[in-house]
Design a protein around this motif. Structure first.
Motif, short mmCIF file in Angstrom:
data_model
loop_
_atom_site.label_atom_id
_atom_site.label_comp_id
_atom_site.label_asym_id
_atom_site.label_seq_id
_atom_site.Cartn_x
_atom_site.Cartn_y
_atom_site.Cartn_z
N SER A 166 -37.04 92.40 -13.76
CA SER A 166 -36.39 90.86 -13.11
C SER A 166 -35.15 90.66 -13.16
O SER A 166 -34.34 91.34 -13.71
CB SER A 166 -37.44 90.02 -13.25
N ASN A 167 -34.74 89.52 -12.73
CA ASN A 167 -33.38 89.03 -13.13
C ASN A 167 -33.29 88.02 -14.33
O ASN A 167 -32.23 87.49 -14.26
CB ASN A 167 -32.84 88.37 -11.55
N ASP A 179 -48.11 105.04 -25.56
CA ASP A 179 -46.89 105.91 -25.44
C ASP A 179 -46.71 105.98 -23.78
O ASP A 179 -45.60 106.50 -23.60
CB ASP A 179 -46.70 107.14 -26.12
N LYS A 180 -47.29 105.39 -22.99
CA LYS A 180 -46.84 105.49 -21.56
C LYS A 180 -46.60 104.03 -21.06
O LYS A 180 -47.07 103.15 -21.22
CB LYS A 180 -48.37 105.93 -20.71
N LEU A 181 -45.36 104.22 -20.26
CA LEU A 181 -44.94 103.00 -19.72
C LEU A 181 -45.86 102.54 -18.78
O LEU A 181 -46.31 102.84 -17.91
CB LEU A 181 -43.54 103.22 -19.31
N LEU A 182 -46.18 100.91 -19.16
CA LEU A 182 -46.84 100.11 -18.10
C LEU A 182 -46.00 99.81 -16.71
O LEU A 182 -45.07 99.20 -16.91
CB LEU A 182 -47.36 99.05 -18.83
N TYR A 183 -46.24 100.41 -15.60
CA TYR A 183 -45.40 100.04 -14.36
C TYR A 183 -46.28 98.88 -13.64
O TYR A 183 -47.15 98.96 -13.44
CB TYR A 183 -45.46 101.29 -13.27
N SER A 184 -45.63 97.73 -13.38
CA SER A 184 -46.15 96.42 -13.14
C SER A 184 -45.11 95.61 -12.26
O SER A 184 -44.05 95.59 -12.30
CB SER A 184 -46.58 95.63 -13.72
N ASP A 185 -45.51 95.19 -11.16
CA ASP A 185 -44.63 94.41 -10.32
C ASP A 185 -45.51 93.15 -9.87
O ASP A 185 -46.52 93.17 -9.11
CB ASP A 185 -44.25 95.01 -8.91
N PRO A 186 -45.21 92.09 -10.44
CA PRO A 186 -44.15 91.66 -11.27
C PRO A 186 -44.15 92.09 -12.70
O PRO A 186 -45.26 92.78 -13.24
CB PRO A 186 -43.86 90.01 -11.16
N PRO A 187 -43.20 92.37 -13.44
CA PRO A 187 -43.37 92.91 -14.90
C PRO A 187 -44.10 91.91 -15.69
O PRO A 187 -44.28 90.78 -15.58
CB PRO A 187 -42.00 93.09 -15.16
#
Length: 291
Positions: A166-167, A179-187
């Motif tokens: 985000s900004n 060890d796996k990045l959580l991809y989410s929108d919004p973060p």
């Protein structure tokens, strides 16, 4: 002197920034030594199930200049009397926008193979080369100096589009699950000292089934060995039909449901590690017994 006798120890450096992604728009050719070192690093990364590093031209030029700088000014350190600290060099190289994490390895040795062997035999150097978060590198190998050749490895983690930063860097946080990045929108985000994770993406990444009851604004999570029922604005949830008090109630943000990370950790018996410097949260769950 033997090939190993003059190998220099690394003082690893990590820095963080969360601005918009910017990469170089030009190409660069590697020398034979630089390509060999890159091949050796990426071979080890693949052997450990990691993605190979890509060459960033800006990092490549930065690495070469620093190797030459150490030879010209007769020093060996991450702190230069000429170019300052790693952050100063990153900024001067034009890599100031977009990166999340940066690191640096230094070595002096007569051959690439000797340098790489020494790096791999040093836990801190090896950890840098096998850091899963790094995506790009620059390899600078320059002939000269007291060791025969000077080696600089620059590492950077650039955000992919899936990071959904985000900004508001003060509130953003990167969450890694096993060890796996959580991809989410919004973060995921931090508010008043508490970390909040998007409940659906978080639990689905763990293999759970998440159901949303819009009429009652309730969330049901069916996880192996754990059944959870939560409601928006209610700081009391049910875990296996037993009431549990949350430190703060689940909340809505941008039409997504967020839950405090502490509750997630306690309900799943997970280990949570917060890195204030890198603004990352590492969540490690316990293996479920096989049915």
């Amino acid at each position: 002197m033997s090939h190993k006798a003059r190998f220099i120890i690394l003082v690893s450096i990590a820095l963080i920034a969360v601005l918009s992604l910017s990469t170089a728009a030009y190409a660069v050719s590697l020398s034979t030594d630089e390509q060999t070192m890159l091949n050796l690093v990426n071979k080890e990364r693949r052997a450990n199930g990691l993605n190979p590093l890509e060459i960033d031209p800006k990092l490549e030029l930065m690495a070469r200049r620093y190797s030459q700088e150490m030879i010209d000014h007769n020093f060996f350190s991450h702190t230069s009397p000429v170019s300052g600290q790693l952050l100063d060099r990153v900024t001067a190289a034009g890599v100031e926008d977009g990166w999340l994490l940066a690191g640096e390895n230094l070595a002096g040795a007569p051959t690439v193979e000797a340098a790489f062997e020494g790096l791999m035999n040093s836990p801190s150097h090896k950890e840098n080369m096998l850091e899963p978060k790094y995506t790009h590198a620059g390899i600078g190998v320059v002939d000269g100096g007291p060791y025969g050749k000077m080696f600089t490895q620059e590492f950077v983690a650039y955000p992919k589009s899936g990071y959904f930063m985000s900004n508001n860097p003060a509130q953003d946080v990167l969450v890694y699950i096993n060890d796996k990045l959580l991809y989410s929108d919004p973060p995921a985000f931090i508010n008043e000292g508490r970390a909040y994770v998007p409940i659906r993406q978080f639990f689905e990444e763990l293999g759970s089934v998440v159901q949303w009851d819009s009429e009652h604004q309730q969330i049901a999570i069916n996880h192996p060995g754990v059944n959870i029922l939560l409601a928006i604005g209610n700081s009391v949830g049910l875990v296996n039909d037993q009431p549990v008090i949350l430190d703060t109630a689940p909340t809505m943000k941008d039409n997504r449901t967020f839950v405090p990370l502490r509750f997630v950790a306690e309900s799943l018996g997970a280990d949570v590690k917060w890195d204030n410097k890198l603004h990352t949260i590492e969540v490690t769950t316990k293996e479920q017994p096989q049915q």
